[in-house]
Design a protein around this motif. Sequence first.
Motif, PDB file in Angstrom:
ATOM      1  N   LYS A   1       4.232   7.558  -5.038  1.00 56.29           N
ATOM      2  CA  LYS A   1       4.325   8.618  -6.043  1.00 56.29           C
ATOM      3  C   LYS A   1       3.401   9.781  -5.696  1.00 56.29           C
ATOM      4  N   SER A   2       2.183   9.498  -5.294  1.00 61.38           N
ATOM      5  CA  SER A   2       1.267  10.585  -4.956  1.00 61.38           C
ATOM      6  C   SER A   2       1.695  11.281  -3.669  1.00 61.38           C
ATOM      7  N   ILE A   3       2.302  10.556  -2.746  1.00 60.32           N
ATOM      8  CA  ILE A   3       2.785  11.194  -1.521  1.00 60.32           C
ATOM      9  C   ILE A   3       3.962  12.114  -1.834  1.00 60.32           C
ATOM     10  N   SER A   4       4.854  11.703  -2.714  1.00 59.92           N
ATOM     11  CA  SER A   4       6.012  12.537  -3.025  1.00 59.92           C
ATOM     12  C   SER A   4       5.621  13.786  -3.806  1.00 59.92           C
ATOM     13  N   ASN A   5       4.492  13.766  -4.525  1.00 58.48           N
ATOM     14  CA  ASN A   5       4.028  14.945  -5.257  1.00 58.48           C
ATOM     15  C   ASN A   5       3.184  15.879  -4.402  1.00 58.48           C
ATOM     16  N   ALA A   6       2.833  15.466  -3.206  1.00 61.47           N
ATOM     17  CA  ALA A   6       1.995  16.269  -2.322  1.00 61.47           C
ATOM     18  C   ALA A   6       2.827  17.376  -1.666  1.00 61.47           C
ATOM     19  N   PRO A   7       2.163  18.426  -1.178  1.00 62.53           N
ATOM     20  CA  PRO A   7       2.891  19.453  -0.423  1.00 62.53           C
ATOM     21  C   PRO A   7       3.573  18.851   0.809  1.00 62.53           C
ATOM     22  N   ALA A   8       4.570  19.549   1.329  1.00 62.28           N
ATOM     23  CA  ALA A   8       5.390  19.015   2.419  1.00 62.28           C
ATOM     24  C   ALA A   8       4.565  18.641   3.649  1.00 62.28           C
ATOM     25  N   VAL A   9       3.604  19.470   4.004  1.00 62.32           N
ATOM     26  CA  VAL A   9       2.790  19.176   5.187  1.00 62.32           C
ATOM     27  C   VAL A   9       2.008  17.883   4.986  1.00 62.32           C
ATOM     28  N   ASN A  10       1.450  17.703   3.807  1.00 64.11           N
ATOM     29  CA  ASN A  10       0.682  16.489   3.536  1.00 64.11           C
ATOM     30  C   ASN A  10       1.576  15.252   3.538  1.00 64.11           C
ATOM     31  N   ARG A  11       2.820  15.398   3.088  1.00 65.77           N
ATOM     32  CA  ARG A  11       3.747  14.259   3.118  1.00 65.77           C
ATOM     33  C   ARG A  11       4.000  13.824   4.552  1.00 65.77           C
ATOM     34  N   TRP A  12       4.238  14.785   5.438  1.00 68.64           N
ATOM     35  CA  TRP A  12       4.505  14.442   6.831  1.00 68.64           C
ATOM     36  C   TRP A  12       3.284  13.833   7.499  1.00 68.64           C
TER      37      TRP A  12
ATOM     38  N   MET B   1       0.832  -1.199   0.000  1.00 62.19           N
ATOM     39  CA  MET B   1       0.000   0.000   0.000  1.00 62.19           C
ATOM     40  C   MET B   1       0.871   1.256   0.000  1.00 62.19           C
ATOM     41  N   TYR B   2       1.956   1.246   0.776  1.00 54.56           N
ATOM     42  CA  TYR B   2       2.850   2.401   0.790  1.00 54.56           C
ATOM     43  C   TYR B   2       3.537   2.576  -0.564  1.00 54.56           C
ATOM     44  N   LEU B   3       3.973   1.477  -1.174  1.00 53.26           N
ATOM     45  CA  LEU B   3       4.641   1.574  -2.471  1.00 53.26           C
ATOM     46  C   LEU B   3       3.703   2.097  -3.554  1.00 53.26           C
ATOM     47  N   VAL B   4       2.437   1.729  -3.498  1.00 52.47           N
ATOM     48  CA  VAL B   4       1.462   2.228  -4.464  1.00 52.47           C
ATOM     49  C   VAL B   4       1.232   3.727  -4.276  1.00 52.47           C
ATOM     50  N   ASP B   5       1.181   4.174  -3.024  1.00 49.09           N
ATOM     51  CA  ASP B   5       0.916   5.580  -2.725  1.00 49.09           C
ATOM     52  C   ASP B   5       2.164   6.449  -2.741  1.00 49.09           C
TER      53      ASP B   5
ATOM     54  N   LEU C   1       0.724   9.095   9.661  1.00 47.62           N
ATOM     55  CA  LEU C   1      -0.416   8.188   9.760  1.00 47.62           C
ATOM     56  C   LEU C   1      -0.016   6.747   9.461  1.00 47.62           C
ATOM     57  N   TYR C   2       0.891   6.558   8.488  1.00 47.12           N
ATOM     58  CA  TYR C   2       1.388   5.204   8.218  1.00 47.12           C
ATOM     59  C   TYR C   2       2.098   4.643   9.449  1.00 47.12           C
ATOM     60  N   VAL C   3       2.973   5.444  10.051  1.00 50.91           N
ATOM     61  CA  VAL C   3       3.727   4.980  11.215  1.00 50.91           C
ATOM     62  C   VAL C   3       2.786   4.711  12.389  1.00 50.91           C
ATOM     63  N   ALA C   4       1.830   5.623  12.609  1.00 51.74           N
ATOM     64  CA  ALA C   4       0.879   5.426  13.710  1.00 51.74           C
ATOM     65  C   ALA C   4       0.037   4.180  13.498  1.00 51.74           C
ATOM     66  N   SER C   5      -0.399   3.943  12.265  1.00 51.29           N
ATOM     67  CA  SER C   5      -1.219   2.763  12.009  1.00 51.29           C
ATOM     68  C   SER C   5      -0.420   1.478  12.190  1.00 51.29           C
ATOM     69  N   VAL C   6       0.849   1.491  11.801  1.00 47.15           N
ATOM     70  CA  VAL C   6       1.691   0.311  12.021  1.00 47.15           C
ATOM     71  C   VAL C   6       1.891   0.089  13.516  1.00 47.15           C
ATOM     72  N   GLY C   7       2.114   1.168  14.263  1.00 46.88           N
ATOM     73  CA  GLY C   7       2.274   1.044  15.710  1.00 46.88           C
ATOM     74  C   GLY C   7       1.030   0.508  16.375  1.00 46.88           C
ATOM     75  N   ILE C   8      -0.129   1.016  15.991  1.00 47.63           N
ATOM     76  CA  ILE C   8      -1.392   0.528  16.545  1.00 47.63           C
ATOM     77  C   ILE C   8      -1.603  -0.934  16.187  1.00 47.63           C
ATOM     78  N   TRP C   9      -1.273  -1.279  14.955  1.00 44.80           N
ATOM     79  CA  TRP C   9      -1.433  -2.661  14.510  1.00 44.80           C
ATOM     80  C   TRP C   9      -0.517  -3.602  15.292  1.00 44.80           C
ATOM     81  N   ILE C  10       0.734  -3.208  15.477  1.00 42.90           N
ATOM     82  CA  ILE C  10       1.672  -4.049  16.222  1.00 42.90           C
ATOM     83  C   ILE C  10       1.217  -4.190  17.673  1.00 42.90           C
ATOM     84  N   TYR C  11       0.792  -3.091  18.277  1.00 40.95           N
ATOM     85  CA  TYR C  11       0.304  -3.160  19.655  1.00 40.95           C
ATOM     86  C   TYR C  11      -0.928  -4.068  19.753  1.00 40.95           C
ATOM     87  N   GLY C  12      -1.829  -3.925  18.809  1.00 44.20           N
ATOM     88  CA  GLY C  12      -3.057  -4.714  18.843  1.00 44.20           C
ATOM     89  C   GLY C  12      -2.834  -6.194  18.621  1.00 44.20           C
TER      90      GLY C  12
END
Length: 74
Positions: free
Chosen positions: A22-33, A16-20, A38-49
């Motif tokens: 290109k669109s993430i790299s073309n987004a403004p800097a704030v949207n990239r962060w 999912m990250y690899l598919v997104d 959100l990817y990191v938080a979702s992975v953390g929540i998933w690992i905790y769960g």
Amino acid sequence: MNKVFLLPLVLAMLFMYLVDRKSISNAPAVNRWVSRALYVASVGIWIYGTTTKSAIYMATWVARFIDMWLPSAL
């Protein structure tokens, strides 16, 4: 949770990250962060769960965290 299902879920998240990417790299800097956070938080929540044996789930903590910014019910 059965640990056999962990690898396919990690691979799905990576795909999912690899598919997104290109669109993430073309987004403004704030949207990239925000997207990467959100990817990191979702992975953390998933690992905790998937690793916890506790009866308190991460969704409960996230709901209480979001409630701090929501207006109180009338």
